[in-house]
Design an enzyme around this catalytic site. Structure first.
Site, PDB file in Angstrom:
ATOM      1  N   ASP A  22      40.559 -12.789 -17.203  1.00 11.75           N
ATOM      2  CA  ASP A  22      41.342 -13.727 -17.789  1.00 11.75           C
ATOM      3  C   ASP A  22      40.558 -14.489 -18.971  1.00 11.75           C
ATOM      4  OD1 ASP A  22      43.327 -15.748 -17.815  1.00 11.75           O
ATOM      5  OD2 ASP A  22      42.019 -17.164 -16.629  1.00 11.75           O
ATOM      6  N   ARG A  23      41.316 -15.191 -19.812  1.00 16.83           N
ATOM      7  CA  ARG A  23      40.873 -15.903 -20.701  1.00 16.83           C
ATOM      8  C   ARG A  23      40.152 -17.318 -20.727  1.00 16.83           C
ATOM      9  NH1 ARG A  23      44.254 -17.352 -26.223  1.00 16.83           N
ATOM     10  NH2 ARG A  23      43.981 -19.227 -25.120  1.00 16.83           N
ATOM     11  N   ASP A  24      41.270 -18.048 -20.519  1.00 23.94           N
ATOM     12  CA  ASP A  24      40.880 -19.860 -20.569  1.00 23.94           C
ATOM     13  C   ASP A  24      40.356 -19.873 -19.326  1.00 23.94           C
ATOM     14  OD1 ASP A  24      42.209 -19.856 -23.154  1.00 23.94           O
ATOM     15  OD2 ASP A  24      44.083 -20.655 -22.257  1.00 23.94           O
ATOM     16  N   THR A  52      46.026 -12.435 -20.453  1.00 24.65           N
ATOM     17  CA  THR A  52      46.086 -13.976 -20.332  1.00 24.65           C
ATOM     18  C   THR A  52      47.565 -14.292 -20.496  1.00 24.65           C
ATOM     19  OG1 THR A  52      45.600 -15.885 -21.528  1.00 24.65           O
ATOM     20  CG2 THR A  52      45.683 -13.812 -22.727  1.00 24.65           C
ATOM     21  N   SER A  75      52.158 -19.304 -22.171  1.00 28.82           N
ATOM     22  CA  SER A  75      53.415 -19.772 -22.423  1.00 28.82           C
ATOM     23  C   SER A  75      53.440 -20.886 -23.466  1.00 28.82           C
ATOM     24  CB  SER A  75      53.859 -20.293 -20.980  1.00 28.82           C
ATOM     25  OG  SER A  75      53.128 -21.369 -20.715  1.00 28.82           O
ATOM     26  N   CYS A  79      60.097 -12.532 -16.441  1.00 27.65           N
ATOM     27  CA  CYS A  79      59.496 -11.413 -17.015  1.00 27.65           C
ATOM     28  C   CYS A  79      58.547 -10.575 -16.207  1.00 27.65           C
ATOM     29  CB  CYS A  79      58.707 -11.567 -18.042  1.00 27.65           C
ATOM     30  SG  CYS A  79      57.096 -12.518 -18.049  1.00 27.65           S
ATOM     31  N   ASP A 118      40.178 -17.279 -12.675  1.00 34.39           N
ATOM     32  CA  ASP A 118      39.828 -18.643 -12.265  1.00 34.39           C
ATOM     33  C   ASP A 118      41.210 -19.449 -11.418  1.00 34.39           C
ATOM     34  OD1 ASP A 118      41.080 -18.922 -14.670  1.00 34.39           O
ATOM     35  OD2 ASP A 118      39.843 -20.901 -14.892  1.00 34.39           O
TER      36      ASP A 118
END
Length: 199
Positions: free
Chosen positions: A68-70, A111, A114, A158, A187
């Site tokens: 994941d990124r953030d 990631t 949105s 989606c 996370d």
């Protein structure tokens, strides 16, 4: 996780949480756990390589690491990361990515973004952040196979927004990744649900 673990406690095999009410202590614990996860992944990959069969699929398809990124590579912001200036790595990110890079397996960032469809940030700005991410990881010794992002709203229906599997399947096909032997580091509940749905 901080506080009492929330929904994550119902989804994971082992739940470790720090009962704090301020972000810095939770992030410190997050850093320690990230190092433990990376060490575990290295051991798992070594075991896979030692025990793997010699069939054609084993020769061509490899375990991969999905990140994941953030909240994993960079600081999570409740209102979303909306610019390169807001995209700030954790202190442990360079060393952690360097260790992962030495494993020699595909690394894919997946990631949900949105904020694009909400009109808070443009597709071009997100791509710029991701180009910088790839360049930084390369400097740290980790080659990012691809950065997959979903721009859609949660109710868009989606097949790419986590916990849906679209981003994972696309990356697996493109980079020859065996999802059954891969690892997801995230996370949030949607990361865990995505990993569980893929085996």
């Amino acid at each position: 996780t901080g506080f009492n673990g929330g929904r994550l406690r119902e989804l994971v095999d082992i739940s470790l949480h720090v009962e704090v009410d301020e972000m810095q202590s939770a992030q410190d614990a997050h850093m320690v756990m990230a190092h433990m996860i990376i060490h575990g992944f290295r051991v798992a990959v070594r075991n896979i390589l030692a025990e793997r069969a010699t069939g054609e699929r084993d020769l061509e398809w490899r375990p991969g690491l999905f990140l994941d990124r953030d909240g994993v590579l960079n600081h999570f912001l409740q209102e979303s990361v909306l610019s390169g200036e807001q995209f700030r790595y954790y202190d442990f990110t360079p060393a952690a990515m360097g260790r992962l890079g030495r494993l020699g397996h595909p690394i894919v960032v997946v990631t949900n973004q949105s904020a694009i469809d909400r009109g808070w940030i443009t597709e071009q700005a997100v791509q710029s952040i991701h180009r910088q991410l790839v360049a930084d990881c390369s400097c740290w010794g980790a080659s990012i196979a691809s950065v997959e992002h979903c721009p859609h709203l949660p109710d868009a229906g989606c097949n790419c927004r986590k916990p849906a599997s679209g981003m994972f399947l696309r990356a697996a096909e493109q980079h020859g990744i065996d999802l059954d032997r891969s690892v997801m580091v995230g996370d949030s509940p949607c990361d865990i649900e995505a990993a569980q749905s893929l085996g």
